[in-house]
Design a protein around this motif. Structure first.
Motif, PDB file in Angstrom:
ATOM      1  N   UNK A 261       0.835  -1.196   0.000  1.00 31.69           N
ATOM      2  CA  UNK A 261       0.000   0.000   0.000  1.00 31.69           C
ATOM      3  C   UNK A 261       0.874   1.253   0.000  1.00 31.69           C
ATOM      4  N   UNK A 262       1.878   1.281   0.855  1.00 35.26           N
ATOM      5  CA  UNK A 262       2.755   2.452   0.937  1.00 35.26           C
ATOM      6  C   UNK A 262       3.461   2.716  -0.386  1.00 35.26           C
ATOM      7  N   UNK A 263       3.925   1.638  -1.047  1.00 38.59           N
ATOM      8  CA  UNK A 263       4.620   1.813  -2.316  1.00 38.59           C
ATOM      9  C   UNK A 263       3.689   2.369  -3.384  1.00 38.59           C
ATOM     10  N   UNK A 264       2.461   1.875  -3.433  1.00 34.63           N
ATOM     11  CA  UNK A 264       1.502   2.360  -4.423  1.00 34.63           C
ATOM     12  C   UNK A 264       1.135   3.821  -4.166  1.00 34.63           C
ATOM     13  N   UNK A 265       0.930   4.168  -2.908  1.00 36.77           N
ATOM     14  CA  UNK A 265       0.614   5.565  -2.591  1.00 36.77           C
ATOM     15  C   UNK A 265       1.751   6.489  -3.016  1.00 36.77           C
ATOM     16  N   UNK A 266       2.988   6.049  -2.807  1.00 36.06           N
ATOM     17  CA  UNK A 266       4.135   6.865  -3.205  1.00 36.06           C
ATOM     18  C   UNK A 266       4.205   7.013  -4.723  1.00 36.06           C
ATOM     19  N   UNK A 267       3.932   5.936  -5.453  1.00 32.55           N
ATOM     20  CA  UNK A 267       3.940   6.001  -6.920  1.00 32.55           C
ATOM     21  C   UNK A 267       2.900   6.990  -7.436  1.00 32.55           C
ATOM     22  N   UNK A 268       1.702   6.943  -6.871  1.00 33.45           N
ATOM     23  CA  UNK A 268       0.632   7.837  -7.306  1.00 33.45           C
ATOM     24  C   UNK A 268       0.946   9.285  -6.953  1.00 33.45           C
ATOM     25  N   UNK A 269       1.471   9.510  -5.759  1.00 33.45           N
ATOM     26  CA  UNK A 269       1.876  10.862  -5.378  1.00 33.45           C
ATOM     27  C   UNK A 269       2.946  11.402  -6.315  1.00 33.45           C
ATOM     28  N   UNK A 270       3.942  10.573  -6.600  1.00 34.99           N
ATOM     29  CA  UNK A 270       5.029  10.998  -7.481  1.00 34.99           C
ATOM     30  C   UNK A 270       4.531  11.298  -8.894  1.00 34.99           C
ATOM     31  N   UNK A 271       3.512  10.571  -9.340  1.00 35.95           N
ATOM     32  CA  UNK A 271       2.962  10.806 -10.682  1.00 35.95           C
ATOM     33  C   UNK A 271       2.179  12.114 -10.746  1.00 35.95           C
ATOM     34  N   UNK A 272       1.763  12.640  -9.583  1.00 35.05           N
ATOM     35  CA  UNK A 272       1.043  13.909  -9.557  1.00 35.05           C
ATOM     36  C   UNK A 272      -0.399  13.830  -9.088  1.00 35.05           C
ATOM     37  N   UNK A 273      -0.879  12.635  -8.777  1.00 32.21           N
ATOM     38  CA  UNK A 273      -2.269  12.488  -8.354  1.00 32.21           C
ATOM     39  C   UNK A 273      -2.488  13.091  -6.969  1.00 32.21           C
ATOM     40  N   UNK A 274      -3.696  13.583  -6.748  1.00 32.39           N
ATOM     41  CA  UNK A 274      -4.107  14.066  -5.443  1.00 32.39           C
ATOM     42  C   UNK A 274      -5.283  13.224  -4.948  1.00 32.39           C
ATOM     43  N   UNK A 275      -5.589  13.338  -3.671  1.00 31.00           N
ATOM     44  CA  UNK A 275      -6.687  12.549  -3.107  1.00 31.00           C
ATOM     45  C   UNK A 275      -6.456  11.058  -3.228  1.00 31.00           C
ATOM     46  N   UNK A 276      -5.210  10.636  -3.147  1.00 33.72           N
ATOM     47  CA  UNK A 276      -4.867   9.223  -3.345  1.00 33.72           C
ATOM     48  C   UNK A 276      -5.404   8.384  -2.194  1.00 33.72           C
ATOM     49  N   UNK A 277      -6.010   7.258  -2.541  1.00 33.62           N
ATOM     50  CA  UNK A 277      -6.520   6.338  -1.528  1.00 33.62           C
ATOM     51  C   UNK A 277      -6.319   4.908  -2.011  1.00 33.62           C
ATOM     52  N   UNK A 278      -5.658   4.097  -1.206  1.00 32.94           N
ATOM     53  CA  UNK A 278      -5.492   2.668  -1.481  1.00 32.94           C
ATOM     54  C   UNK A 278      -6.159   1.931  -0.338  1.00 32.94           C
ATOM     55  N   UNK A 279      -7.304   1.338  -0.604  1.00 24.09           N
ATOM     56  CA  UNK A 279      -8.144   0.757   0.433  1.00 24.09           C
ATOM     57  C   UNK A 279      -8.265  -0.755   0.236  1.00 24.09           C
ATOM     58  N   UNK A 280      -7.589  -1.555   1.078  1.00 25.49           N
ATOM     59  CA  UNK A 280      -7.720  -3.018   0.975  1.00 25.49           C
ATOM     60  C   UNK A 280      -9.168  -3.456   1.195  1.00 25.49           C
ATOM     61  N   UNK A 281      -9.527  -4.529   0.512  1.00 27.95           N
ATOM     62  CA  UNK A 281     -10.888  -5.074   0.615  1.00 27.95           C
ATOM     63  C   UNK A 281     -10.883  -6.224   1.617  1.00 27.95           C
ATOM     64  N   UNK A 282     -11.598  -6.060   2.709  1.00 28.83           N
ATOM     65  CA  UNK A 282     -11.524  -7.011   3.820  1.00 28.83           C
ATOM     66  C   UNK A 282     -11.994  -8.413   3.453  1.00 28.83           C
ATOM     67  N   UNK A 283     -12.949  -8.510   2.527  1.00 26.86           N
ATOM     68  CA  UNK A 283     -13.535  -9.820   2.229  1.00 26.86           C
ATOM     69  C   UNK A 283     -12.899 -10.527   1.040  1.00 26.86           C
ATOM     70  N   UNK A 284     -11.795  -9.986   0.510  1.00 20.90           N
ATOM     71  CA  UNK A 284     -11.241 -10.575  -0.713  1.00 20.90           C
ATOM     72  C   UNK A 284     -10.555 -11.921  -0.474  1.00 20.90           C
ATOM     73  N   UNK A 285     -10.260 -12.248   0.783  1.00 21.46           N
ATOM     74  CA  UNK A 285      -9.614 -13.528   1.040  1.00 21.46           C
ATOM     75  C   UNK A 285     -10.473 -14.698   0.592  1.00 21.46           C
ATOM     76  N   UNK A 286     -11.796 -14.513   0.565  1.00 20.82           N
ATOM     77  CA  UNK A 286     -12.673 -15.627   0.220  1.00 20.82           C
ATOM     78  C   UNK A 286     -12.525 -16.063  -1.229  1.00 20.82           C
ATOM     79  N   UNK A 287     -12.163 -15.130  -2.134  1.00 18.28           N
ATOM     80  CA  UNK A 287     -11.929 -15.585  -3.506  1.00 18.28           C
ATOM     81  C   UNK A 287     -10.446 -15.728  -3.823  1.00 18.28           C
TER      82      UNK A 287
END
Length: 296
Positions: free
Chosen positions: A231-257
């Motif tokens: 998550x931290x690496x992705x947020x840094x990549x998006x910030x460096x690219x110039x994006x604002x309002x960056x949000x990386x939100x893990x999905x709690x129920x994704x383990x089931x699939x």
């Protein structure tokens, strides 16, 4: 967990080759058995041995519902549903009539066709995929369908065949992790977005160190496992690219699939599905030193 521990132990050429070969195989086999995922787990599924994720059309429909698609979505996209993906970017993007949407790694066109319904006849959807067999399959799915506002282009998501500032929304479904140069993917997404445009991506993120044998395995890279970033690496990549309002939100129920992606190990110990969003500023940032003064 260091950055190096989150990167596959393959060079860029080998990564691209593994991904292209896997999804070419999926396209060929899904065409031979239309509407179903291939028996070698041709999805963001299947382990390093290529097992798991086999299915009939019923299986792929159920997978899509697990990811958050409605029954109407599944019916509308038809044979474009190959059981790929790890989320539903349409639900994140809040698309509007008349908008232009770009899908990174569009596969057989599933998310593109759903986006086309969202933006209406006055909108436009472009899918980009680096696998010729997938682009051909997507074009066949679009031919003679109701989706006259969709087109598919062959290209790499690190070098998009799309003009600067021409897109309102960039979507992607479990594809960015496959890239050997993710920062470049986000820079390209930023480039093609109009000011105020938005990024809405479903992808996997890394939650624990991946075993070395998976990081070095081409099939694990190509099946959406070994290329995941934190998550931290992705947020840094998006910030460096110039994006604002960056949000990386893990999905709690994704383990089931995600547990179904490999018959030999529980991949949810290492990765989780996440929603990744950001926005291009309404106005480009002012370069340092140009904040004011004499415009001679």
């Amino acid at each position: 967990m260091s950055d190096s521990e989150s990167e596959p132990e393959l060079d860029a050429a080998d990564q691209r080759r593994a991904v292209r070969e896997r999804y070419a195989r999926i396209a060929r086999e899904s065409e031979a058995d239309a509407g179903s995922c291939s028996d070698d787990g041709g999805c963001c599924a299947g382990g390093s041995d290529g097992s798991g994720g086999a299915g009939t059309g019923t299986d792929t429909d159920e997978r899509a519902r697990q990811l958050g698609y409605s029954g109407n979505d599944v019916d509308a996209a038809g044979e474009a549903n190959l059981g790929l993906g790890c989320g539903n970017p349409k639900a994140l993007a809040a698309m509007e009539d008349g908008e232009t949407v770009l899908d990174l790694g569009s596969g057989a066109g599933f998310d593109c066709f759903l986006a086309a319904r969202e933006v209406g006849e006055g909108g436009r959807v472009v899918g980009v995929d680096m696998t010729p067999e997938m682009v051909e399959r997507a074009r066949e799915n679009a031919s003679g369908s109701e989706f006259g506002n969709v087109e598919f282009r062959l290209g790499e998501i690190e070098h998009l065949p799309v003009a600067d500032g021409s897109v309102d929304v960039v979507i992607s479904n479990c594809v960015v992790n496959l890239s050997p140069d993710k920062p470049q993917v986000f820079r390209e997404a930023y480039r093609v977005l109009r000011p105020g445009g938005r990024l809405a991506v479903s992808d996997v993120v890394l939650t624990a160190e991946i075993p070395a044998e998976l990081r070095a395995d081409p099939e694990s890279v190509a099946s959406c496992v070994a290329g995941a970033s934190t998550v931290d690496a992705l947020e840094a990549m998006l910030d460096d690219a110039g994006f604002e309002g960056v949000d990386v939100e893990p999905r709690d129920d994704s383990d089931r699939f995600i547990r179904e992606w490999d018959d030999e190990r529980d991949l949810s110990e290492f990765i989780v599905s996440a929603s990744i969003t950001g926005r291009k500023p309404d106005e480009p940032p002012i370069p340092p030193g140009d904040e004011g003064g004499d415009a001679r």
